[in-house]
Motif scaffolding. Sequence first.
Motif, PDB file in Angstrom:
ATOM      1  N   GLN A 113      -6.725  51.429  21.952  1.00  0.00           N
ATOM      2  CA  GLN A 113      -7.316  50.726  23.087  1.00  0.00           C
ATOM      3  C   GLN A 113      -8.570  51.446  23.583  1.00  0.00           C
ATOM      4  OE1 GLN A 113      -3.744  50.529  25.494  1.00  0.00           O
ATOM      5  NE2 GLN A 113      -3.399  48.375  24.936  1.00  0.00           N
ATOM      6  N   ALA A 114      -8.531  52.770  23.617  1.00  0.00           N
ATOM      7  CA  ALA A 114      -9.712  53.546  24.036  1.00  0.00           C
ATOM      8  C   ALA A 114     -10.843  53.376  23.029  1.00  0.00           C
ATOM      9  CB  ALA A 114      -9.345  55.020  24.190  1.00  0.00           C
ATOM     10  N   LEU A 115     -10.505  53.392  21.750  1.00  0.00           N
ATOM     11  CA  LEU A 115     -11.520  53.206  20.712  1.00  0.00           C
ATOM     12  C   LEU A 115     -12.157  51.829  20.839  1.00  0.00           C
ATOM     13  CD1 LEU A 115     -12.803  54.440  18.136  1.00  0.00           C
ATOM     14  CD2 LEU A 115     -10.941  53.397  16.845  1.00  0.00           C
ATOM     15  N   CYS A 116     -11.339  50.812  21.044  1.00  0.00           N
ATOM     16  CA  CYS A 116     -11.857  49.448  21.187  1.00  0.00           C
ATOM     17  C   CYS A 116     -12.712  49.310  22.440  1.00  0.00           C
ATOM     18  CB  CYS A 116     -10.715  48.446  21.195  1.00  0.00           C
ATOM     19  SG  CYS A 116      -9.826  48.386  19.617  1.00  0.00           S
ATOM     20  N   ALA A 117     -12.344  50.000  23.512  1.00  0.00           N
ATOM     21  CA  ALA A 117     -13.111  49.947  24.761  1.00  0.00           C
ATOM     22  C   ALA A 117     -14.511  50.530  24.581  1.00  0.00           C
ATOM     23  CB  ALA A 117     -12.362  50.678  25.864  1.00  0.00           C
ATOM     24  N   SER A 118     -14.691  51.371  23.560  1.00  0.00           N
ATOM     25  CA  SER A 118     -16.008  51.947  23.297  1.00  0.00           C
ATOM     26  C   SER A 118     -16.995  50.912  22.767  1.00  0.00           C
ATOM     27  CB  SER A 118     -15.891  53.097  22.284  1.00  0.00           C
ATOM     28  OG  SER A 118     -15.669  52.582  20.963  1.00  0.00           O
ATOM     29  N   GLY A 119     -16.488  49.767  22.309  1.00  0.00           N
ATOM     30  CA  GLY A 119     -17.343  48.719  21.766  1.00  0.00           C
ATOM     31  C   GLY A 119     -17.711  48.912  20.307  1.00  0.00           C
ATOM     32  N   THR A 120     -17.119  49.922  19.661  1.00  0.00           N
ATOM     33  CA  THR A 120     -17.453  50.217  18.269  1.00  0.00           C
ATOM     34  C   THR A 120     -16.314  49.922  17.303  1.00  0.00           C
ATOM     35  OG1 THR A 120     -16.742  52.519  18.427  1.00  0.00           O
ATOM     36  CG2 THR A 120     -19.052  52.040  18.976  1.00  0.00           C
ATOM     37  N   ALA A 121     -15.212  49.365  17.818  1.00  0.00           N
ATOM     38  CA  ALA A 121     -14.041  49.162  16.959  1.00  0.00           C
ATOM     39  C   ALA A 121     -13.187  48.026  17.479  1.00  0.00           C
ATOM     40  CB  ALA A 121     -13.213  50.447  16.890  1.00  0.00           C
ATOM     41  N   GLN A 122     -12.342  47.526  16.585  1.00  0.00           N
ATOM     42  CA  GLN A 122     -11.302  46.577  16.986  1.00  0.00           C
ATOM     43  C   GLN A 122     -10.092  46.798  16.098  1.00  0.00           C
ATOM     44  OE1 GLN A 122     -12.350  42.481  17.559  1.00  0.00           O
ATOM     45  NE2 GLN A 122     -10.382  42.063  18.498  1.00  0.00           N
ATOM     46  N   GLN A 123      -8.946  47.026  16.759  1.00  0.00           N
ATOM     47  CA  GLN A 123      -7.681  47.185  16.063  1.00  0.00           C
ATOM     48  C   GLN A 123      -6.995  45.827  16.003  1.00  0.00           C
ATOM     49  OE1 GLN A 123      -6.027  50.132  14.565  1.00  0.00           O
ATOM     50  NE2 GLN A 123      -5.180  48.266  13.682  1.00  0.00           N
ATOM     51  N   LEU A 124      -6.702  45.396  14.800  1.00  0.00           N
ATOM     52  CA  LEU A 124      -6.086  44.097  14.560  1.00  0.00           C
ATOM     53  C   LEU A 124      -4.744  44.284  13.871  1.00  0.00           C
ATOM     54  CD1 LEU A 124      -9.366  42.654  13.064  1.00  0.00           C
ATOM     55  CD2 LEU A 124      -8.487  42.130  15.351  1.00  0.00           C
ATOM     56  N   VAL A 125      -3.912  43.264  13.922  1.00  0.00           N
ATOM     57  CA  VAL A 125      -2.659  43.268  13.177  1.00  0.00           C
ATOM     58  C   VAL A 125      -2.649  42.091  12.215  1.00  0.00           C
ATOM     59  CG1 VAL A 125      -1.293  44.471  14.931  1.00  0.00           C
ATOM     60  CG2 VAL A 125      -1.385  41.964  14.941  1.00  0.00           C
ATOM     61  N   ILE A 126      -1.867  42.245  11.158  1.00  0.00           N
ATOM     62  CA  ILE A 126      -1.641  41.169  10.196  1.00  0.00           C
ATOM     63  C   ILE A 126      -0.285  40.572  10.537  1.00  0.00           C
ATOM     64  CG2 ILE A 126      -1.378  40.565   7.764  1.00  0.00           C
ATOM     65  CD1 ILE A 126      -2.906  43.236   7.144  1.00  0.00           C
ATOM     66  N   GLU A 127      -0.302  39.326  10.973  1.00  0.00           N
ATOM     67  CA  GLU A 127       0.918  38.632  11.381  1.00  0.00           C
ATOM     68  C   GLU A 127       1.257  37.560  10.352  1.00  0.00           C
ATOM     69  OE1 GLU A 127       1.991  37.282  15.682  1.00  0.00           O
ATOM     70  OE2 GLU A 127       0.946  35.611  14.710  1.00  0.00           O
ATOM     71  N   ARG A 128       2.476  37.612   9.834  1.00  0.00           N
ATOM     72  CA  ARG A 128       2.922  36.609   8.864  1.00  0.00           C
ATOM     73  C   ARG A 128       3.134  35.288   9.605  1.00  0.00           C
ATOM     74  NH1 ARG A 128       7.644  38.918   5.677  1.00  0.00           N
ATOM     75  NH2 ARG A 128       8.688  38.508   7.645  1.00  0.00           N
ATOM     76  N   ASN A 129       2.532  34.230   9.112  1.00  0.00           N
ATOM     77  CA  ASN A 129       2.567  32.940   9.806  1.00  0.00           C
ATOM     78  C   ASN A 129       3.974  32.342   9.891  1.00  0.00           C
ATOM     79  OD1 ASN A 129      -0.209  33.043  10.194  1.00  0.00           O
ATOM     80  ND2 ASN A 129      -0.659  31.807   8.381  1.00  0.00           N
TER      81      ASN A 129
END
Length: 188
Positions: A59-75
């Motif tokens: 969350q801190a990394l994403c708040a920097s504006g340089t990253a986004q942590q995503l998940v792979i969700e099985r449909n």
Amino acid sequence: MPLQPITSVPADRVTVRPVHEKDLDDLFEINADQATTRFLPYQAWTTVEDGAAWLARMQALCASGTAQQLVIERNQDRKVIGTVLLFKFDEGSSRIELGYVVGRAHWRQGYAREALRAVCGHAFRQLAIRRIEAEVNPMNAPSTALLRSLGFVQEGLLRQRWVGKGLTYDTHIFGCLAHEWRGGAAAT
């Protein structure tokens, strides 16, 4: 300008979306497995607190504006089976790095390829990324094969690049350029 947020990237069998706290139980299954985390830069999770600390870092990394942590969700059942990290976004160069992991129970089923194909396509088209890079431990043959199948080119070997888990190791550097992207295969 910060990295544009990704809200959802659908594919046939999976959807790639931002991580949420409710995903930590599924992520614990993945990240507590020594085989799955073998090539990751952090130790396998052993407690619920490890997951919470990881989420706080992301969350801190994403708040920097340089990253986004995503998940792979099985449909089919909305189970989280892996993660994708877009990070080190460089707006001036329109480049970003890619990291990913899929839980061992889901290996060799095409989920990672499907998720990365969707995310890379989205990054090139919707986010106007010019270059995506990935580093892979040379001993991680499945990850090397996956990147090559998506059209990434191995551009070099970075000797003794990292020290992690008490070991010094090399990495292969892979890159894919937007003008080469053909939905998962390099231009011929």
